[in-house]
Design a protein around this motif. Structure first.
Motif, PDB file in Angstrom:
ATOM      1  N   ILE A  11      -7.145  14.291   0.399  1.00  0.00           N
ATOM      2  CA  ILE A  11      -6.674  14.347   1.790  1.00  0.00           C
ATOM      3  C   ILE A  11      -6.570  12.942   2.376  1.00  0.00           C
ATOM      4  CG2 ILE A  11      -7.237  15.140   4.121  1.00  0.00           C
ATOM      5  CD1 ILE A  11      -8.610  17.594   2.701  1.00  0.00           C
ATOM      6  N   ALA A  12      -7.636  12.157   2.227  1.00  0.00           N
ATOM      7  CA  ALA A  12      -7.617  10.790   2.758  1.00  0.00           C
ATOM      8  C   ALA A  12      -6.629   9.917   1.993  1.00  0.00           C
ATOM      9  CB  ALA A  12      -9.014  10.186   2.684  1.00  0.00           C
ATOM     10  N   GLY A  13      -6.548  10.111   0.689  1.00  0.00           N
ATOM     11  CA  GLY A  13      -5.644   9.297  -0.123  1.00  0.00           C
ATOM     12  C   GLY A  13      -4.182   9.565   0.179  1.00  0.00           C
ATOM     13  N   THR A  14      -3.830  10.816   0.431  1.00  0.00           N
ATOM     14  CA  THR A  14      -2.443  11.134   0.768  1.00  0.00           C
ATOM     15  C   THR A  14      -2.083  10.575   2.137  1.00  0.00           C
ATOM     16  OG1 THR A  14      -2.708  13.203  -0.478  1.00  0.00           O
ATOM     17  CG2 THR A  14      -0.725  12.986   0.848  1.00  0.00           C
ATOM     18  N   ALA A  15      -3.028  10.640   3.067  1.00  0.00           N
ATOM     19  CA  ALA A  15      -2.799  10.031   4.385  1.00  0.00           C
ATOM     20  C   ALA A  15      -2.539   8.539   4.245  1.00  0.00           C
ATOM     21  CB  ALA A  15      -4.004  10.282   5.289  1.00  0.00           C
ATOM     22  N   ASN A  16      -3.342   7.874   3.428  1.00  0.00           N
ATOM     23  CA  ASN A  16      -3.188   6.432   3.235  1.00  0.00           C
ATOM     24  C   ASN A  16      -1.868   6.104   2.538  1.00  0.00           C
ATOM     25  OD1 ASN A  16      -4.289   3.618   3.146  1.00  0.00           O
ATOM     26  ND2 ASN A  16      -4.166   3.979   0.944  1.00  0.00           N
ATOM     27  N   LEU A  17      -1.472   6.915   1.545  1.00  0.00           N
ATOM     28  CA  LEU A  17      -0.235   6.647   0.809  1.00  0.00           C
ATOM     29  C   LEU A  17       0.975   6.688   1.732  1.00  0.00           C
ATOM     30  CD1 LEU A  17       1.342   6.213  -1.811  1.00  0.00           C
ATOM     31  CD2 LEU A  17       1.367   8.703  -2.100  1.00  0.00           C
ATOM     32  N   LEU A  18       1.079   7.720   2.568  1.00  0.00           N
ATOM     33  CA  LEU A  18       2.225   7.809   3.462  1.00  0.00           C
ATOM     34  C   LEU A  18       2.189   6.700   4.510  1.00  0.00           C
ATOM     35  CD1 LEU A  18       3.042  11.569   4.000  1.00  0.00           C
ATOM     36  CD2 LEU A  18       3.782   9.976   2.243  1.00  0.00           C
ATOM     37  N   GLY A  62     -12.398   7.205  10.066  1.00  0.00           N
ATOM     38  CA  GLY A  62     -12.060   8.473  10.701  1.00  0.00           C
ATOM     39  C   GLY A  62     -11.303   9.402   9.775  1.00  0.00           C
ATOM     40  N   VAL A  63     -10.319   8.853   9.059  1.00  0.00           N
ATOM     41  CA  VAL A  63      -9.545   9.672   8.122  1.00  0.00           C
ATOM     42  C   VAL A  63     -10.436  10.161   6.980  1.00  0.00           C
ATOM     43  CG1 VAL A  63      -7.667   9.613   6.429  1.00  0.00           C
ATOM     44  CG2 VAL A  63      -7.329   8.604   8.685  1.00  0.00           C
ATOM     45  N   GLY A  64     -11.323   9.288   6.498  1.00  0.00           N
ATOM     46  CA  GLY A  64     -12.230   9.687   5.430  1.00  0.00           C
ATOM     47  C   GLY A  64     -13.172  10.802   5.855  1.00  0.00           C
ATOM     48  N   GLU A  74      16.359   4.995  14.273  1.00  0.00           N
ATOM     49  CA  GLU A  74      15.536   3.918  14.843  1.00  0.00           C
ATOM     50  C   GLU A  74      15.321   4.070  16.348  1.00  0.00           C
ATOM     51  OE1 GLU A  74      16.396  -0.051  13.308  1.00  0.00           O
ATOM     52  OE2 GLU A  74      17.490   0.864  11.637  1.00  0.00           O
ATOM     53  N   GLU A  75      15.144   5.332  16.762  1.00  0.00           N
ATOM     54  CA  GLU A  75      14.748   5.603  18.136  1.00  0.00           C
ATOM     55  C   GLU A  75      13.234   5.685  18.238  1.00  0.00           C
ATOM     56  OE1 GLU A  75      16.627   9.210  19.259  1.00  0.00           O
ATOM     57  OE2 GLU A  75      18.653   8.494  18.825  1.00  0.00           O
ATOM     58  N   ILE A  76      12.603   6.187  17.174  1.00  0.00           N
ATOM     59  CA  ILE A  76      11.156   6.326  17.127  1.00  0.00           C
ATOM     60  C   ILE A  76      10.642   5.731  15.827  1.00  0.00           C
ATOM     61  CG2 ILE A  76      11.207   8.468  18.469  1.00  0.00           C
ATOM     62  CD1 ILE A  76      10.605   9.948  15.791  1.00  0.00           C
ATOM     63  N   MET A  77       9.342   5.555  15.745  1.00  0.00           N
ATOM     64  CA  MET A  77       8.685   5.266  14.481  1.00  0.00           C
ATOM     65  C   MET A  77       7.384   6.058  14.447  1.00  0.00           C
ATOM     66  SD  MET A  77       7.606   1.284  15.225  1.00  0.00           S
ATOM     67  CE  MET A  77       7.194   0.977  13.515  1.00  0.00           C
ATOM     68  N   LEU A  78       6.949   6.399  13.237  1.00  0.00           N
ATOM     69  CA  LEU A  78       5.757   7.243  13.107  1.00  0.00           C
ATOM     70  C   LEU A  78       4.480   6.468  13.362  1.00  0.00           C
ATOM     71  CD1 LEU A  78       6.566   9.399   9.954  1.00  0.00           C
ATOM     72  CD2 LEU A  78       7.231   9.765  12.343  1.00  0.00           C
ATOM     73  N   GLY A  79       4.435   5.219  12.902  1.00  0.00           N
ATOM     74  CA  GLY A  79       3.199   4.467  13.018  1.00  0.00           C
ATOM     75  C   GLY A  79       2.096   5.104  12.195  1.00  0.00           C
ATOM     76  N   ASP A  80       0.899   4.590  12.341  1.00  0.00           N
ATOM     77  CA  ASP A  80      -0.245   5.143  11.615  1.00  0.00           C
ATOM     78  C   ASP A  80      -0.547   6.568  12.056  1.00  0.00           C
ATOM     79  OD1 ASP A  80      -0.399   2.694  10.433  1.00  0.00           O
ATOM     80  OD2 ASP A  80      -2.216   2.050  11.459  1.00  0.00           O
ATOM     81  N   SER A  81      -0.322   6.867  13.316  1.00  0.00           N
ATOM     82  CA  SER A  81      -0.631   8.194  13.838  1.00  0.00           C
ATOM     83  C   SER A  81       0.151   9.278  13.109  1.00  0.00           C
ATOM     84  CB  SER A  81      -0.329   8.246  15.342  1.00  0.00           C
ATOM     85  OG  SER A  81      -0.609   9.522  15.865  1.00  0.00           O
ATOM     86  N   GLY A  82       1.465   9.124  13.048  1.00  0.00           N
ATOM     87  CA  GLY A  82       2.286  10.138  12.409  1.00  0.00           C
ATOM     88  C   GLY A  82       2.133  10.162  10.904  1.00  0.00           C
ATOM     89  N   ALA A  83       2.118   8.985  10.275  1.00  0.00           N
ATOM     90  CA  ALA A  83       2.020   8.931   8.821  1.00  0.00           C
ATOM     91  C   ALA A  83       0.675   9.469   8.326  1.00  0.00           C
ATOM     92  CB  ALA A  83       2.212   7.493   8.345  1.00  0.00           C
ATOM     93  N   ASN A  84      -0.410   9.114   9.017  1.00  0.00           N
ATOM     94  CA  ASN A  84      -1.725   9.619   8.617  1.00  0.00           C
ATOM     95  C   ASN A  84      -1.821  11.128   8.750  1.00  0.00           C
ATOM     96  OD1 ASN A  84      -2.899   7.197   7.887  1.00  0.00           O
ATOM     97  ND2 ASN A  84      -3.866   6.846   9.855  1.00  0.00           N
ATOM     98  N   ALA A  85      -1.337  11.658   9.873  1.00  0.00           N
ATOM     99  CA  ALA A  85      -1.403  13.102  10.086  1.00  0.00           C
ATOM    100  C   ALA A  85      -0.550  13.847   9.062  1.00  0.00           C
ATOM    101  CB  ALA A  85      -0.947  13.443  11.507  1.00  0.00           C
ATOM    102  N   LEU A  86       0.655  13.343   8.822  1.00  0.00           N
ATOM    103  CA  LEU A  86       1.541  13.985   7.847  1.00  0.00           C
ATOM    104  C   LEU A  86       0.902  14.007   6.472  1.00  0.00           C
ATOM    105  CD1 LEU A  86       4.281  15.166   7.008  1.00  0.00           C
ATOM    106  CD2 LEU A  86       5.159  12.821   6.843  1.00  0.00           C
ATOM    107  N   GLY A  87       0.387  12.861   6.031  1.00  0.00           N
ATOM    108  CA  GLY A  87      -0.240  12.798   4.719  1.00  0.00           C
ATOM    109  C   GLY A  87      -1.496  13.640   4.619  1.00  0.00           C
ATOM    110  N   ALA A  88      -2.334  13.595   5.644  1.00  0.00           N
ATOM    111  CA  ALA A  88      -3.584  14.361   5.613  1.00  0.00           C
ATOM    112  C   ALA A  88      -3.312  15.866   5.533  1.00  0.00           C
ATOM    113  CB  ALA A  88      -4.425  14.042   6.845  1.00  0.00           C
ATOM    114  N   LEU A  89      -2.323  16.332   6.277  1.00  0.00           N
ATOM    115  CA  LEU A  89      -2.023  17.764   6.264  1.00  0.00           C
ATOM    116  C   LEU A  89      -1.409  18.208   4.941  1.00  0.00           C
ATOM    117  CD1 LEU A  89      -0.747  18.147   9.928  1.00  0.00           C
ATOM    118  CD2 LEU A  89      -2.839  19.126   8.945  1.00  0.00           C
ATOM    119  N   LEU A  90      -0.596  17.359   4.337  1.00  0.00           N
ATOM    120  CA  LEU A  90      -0.091  17.686   3.006  1.00  0.00           C
ATOM    121  C   LEU A  90      -1.234  17.680   1.995  1.00  0.00           C
ATOM    122  CD1 LEU A  90       3.260  15.673   2.962  1.00  0.00           C
ATOM    123  CD2 LEU A  90       2.966  18.156   3.187  1.00  0.00           C
ATOM    124  N   GLY A  91      -2.205  16.786   2.192  1.00  0.00           N
ATOM    125  CA  GLY A  91      -3.385  16.785   1.344  1.00  0.00           C
ATOM    126  C   GLY A  91      -4.195  18.064   1.486  1.00  0.00           C
TER     127      GLY A  91
END
Length: 275
Positions: A152-159, A119-121, A206-223
């Motif tokens: 774009i996909a690589g930055t999502a994966n890195l974060l 999906g990210v790719g 430590e109230e929240i965590m980003l998980g794959d959802s937040g980290a992928n979106a953040l990285g993809a948008l920076l990409g």
């Protein structure tokens, strides 16, 4: 003024989205136990994806760039959330890393992680095609689109790889995104950073965590922000660096490297809640 406006839209949307997700009765399914044994919520992931997408889209200069932002942010966040939920099932946990997901596919199993990778790719490819290229030849434009998709996909994966400790992915995203928020076209990155900055205190506490959802979106948008501002050379250099880091992650623990490097350890622990 566009930079500050986009930053504010990203921040306010992320905070509102977090409150909305947490009020939903189904949000109990997002509760997880973190590395300290504390109960946190994955609600930060979709909240960041929505806020960052809204903020970045408000700063995009053209309709095509807005479409690229929405594609990368929404799809990256959605497939990441799918992996966060489905990937927590026992039968899914055995596949680790890209090699693990491919191994499961050879056995006839489609893992949630493979869905996320695909999906990210795909989102990266569509977003890069929407951004386009300044080159005149069809071949040159095609190369630029493929390079941009990889960035774009690589930055999502890195974060996503870095999101193993509170605040780490957001800090890394800030370091990557701050230069992109300066100058012409900076509002796109500023909107993304507005959302992540708004959620950083809750992540560090430590109230929240980003998980794959937040980290992928953040990285993809920076990409997307990087790809929109660079040509062939810049995209190629970034992709080479991302590919090297991804390959290294299969052999080396980033957490161990950070812990063993004093200045990285201090930055990583900055603002974090004591154990």
């Amino acid at each position: 003024m566009g930079v500050f406006r986009s930053f504010g839209i990203g921040a306010s949307t992320a905070r509102a989205a977090l409150a909305w997700v947490q009020r939903d009765p189904k949000s109990a399914a997002l509760r997880r136990t973190n590395f300290h044994g504390r109960e946190v919520t994955l609600a930060g992931g979709p909240a960041l994806a929505l806020g960052a997408t809204a903020g970045a889209a408000s700063g995009a200069a053209t309709t095509r760039l807005k479409a690229a932002v929405v594609t990368a942010g929404v799809v990256g966040g959605a497939v990441g959330l799918y992996d966060d939920i489905v990937g927590n099932r026992p039968e899914q946990k055995s596949a680790k890393g890209f090699a693990g997901h491919l191994g499961a596919l050879r056995e006839g199993r489609v893992t949630s992680g493979l869905v996320k990778i695909g999906g990210v790719g795909a989102a990266g490819l569509v977003a890069s095609a929407l951004i386009g290229s300044r080159r005149r030849s069809g071949f040159g434009r095609g190369v630029d689109v493929l390079l941009g998709a990889g960035v774009i996909a690589g930055t999502a994966n890195l974060l996503n790889l870095l999101d193993l400790r509170p605040g780490r992915a957001i800090k890394a995203g800030t370091l990557l995104g701050a230069p992109l928020a300066i100058g012409r076209g900076g509002a796109l990155a500023a909107g993304t950073l507005g959302a992540s900055t708004a959620l950083l205190p809750a992540d560090l506490d430590e109230e929240i965590m980003l998980g794959d959802s937040g980290a992928n979106a953040l990285g993809a948008l920076l990409g997307v922000a990087f790809t929109a501002r660079t040509g062939t050379a810049g995209r190629l250099a970034a992709l080479a660096a991302l590919a090297s880091l991804t390959a290294a992650s299969e052999k080396v623990s980033f957490t161990k490297v950070i812990h063993d490097t004093p200045w990285l350890r201090r930055l990583d622990e900055l603002g974090r809640r004591p154990a």
